[in-house]
Design an enzyme around this catalytic site. Sequence first.
Site, short mmCIF file in Angstrom:
data_model
loop_
_atom_site.label_atom_id
_atom_site.label_comp_id
_atom_site.label_asym_id
_atom_site.label_seq_id
_atom_site.Cartn_x
_atom_site.Cartn_y
_atom_site.Cartn_z
N LYS A 144 0.84 -1.20 0.00
CA LYS A 144 0.00 0.00 0.00
C LYS A 144 0.87 1.26 0.00
O LYS A 144 0.67 2.18 -0.79
CB LYS A 144 -0.92 0.03 1.23
CG LYS A 144 -1.84 1.22 1.22
CD LYS A 144 -2.47 1.50 2.56
CE LYS A 144 -1.65 2.50 3.31
NZ LYS A 144 -2.17 2.87 4.62
N ASP A 202 -6.66 1.93 1.60
CA ASP A 202 -6.48 2.24 3.02
C ASP A 202 -7.75 1.86 3.77
O ASP A 202 -8.68 1.29 3.20
CB ASP A 202 -6.12 3.73 3.21
CG ASP A 202 -7.27 4.65 2.83
OD1 ASP A 202 -8.41 4.17 2.63
OD2 ASP A 202 -7.03 5.86 2.72
#
Length: 211
Positions: free
Chosen positions: A118, A137
Amino acid sequence: MNGPLVILKLLKKTYPNAKYYLDFKTSLDLMVAAILSAQVRDEVVNECTKELFNHYKTASDYTKASVDDLLKYVSKVTFAGNKAKNIIAACKLLVEKHNGKVPKTIDELIDLPGIGRKTAIVILTNAFNIVDGVVVDTHVIRTSYRLGWTKNSNPEKIENDLNALIPKDWWKQTQWLLKAHGRAVCRAPVPVCSSCAIANFCPKAGVEKSN
Ligand code: SF4
């Protein structure tokens, strides 16, 4: 026009100023801010990095710092000691392997301490405009599940679902828009569906009443 695109366009009208929330001027700043941001509100990270970035401008600067040196600036973030350690170790690798520069591929980025997929996508997307996938997220996980865009809970599977559903030229702003919506309306644990601009398109609309 596909379903997610209609929704993203509506969100863009609703949150015209949605953007990436961490402050940075250079790719190195962003790498450091992104490492600090795990499980911390962006406002707290931005408050810490204002001074930190004035003192540390290159990867080499960070390699000369001790964990205690960095803690003078970043002690307000959670797991500050570990994150400071990772920043210093990551910068040592930047100096040793990448000429002091932040690399531009996911594989090279995830080799650096404190950086997972990420964070790597965050850096590529927002520092280099290299968009290899949707950033997933906590807000993206929650809102995309409620919208029925994914049934998965694993972030990599969610990313695959979103990458398949959303046109590539919208990948970059998808996180900005879903985060803005997740903070303002589609909140955890209970969304405010009565104030939601995309309620007509959401299979979970009205979920607030059943909680
Ligand atoms: S209708 Fe409710 S659950 Fe659906 S996106 Fe809006 S706030 Fe979230």
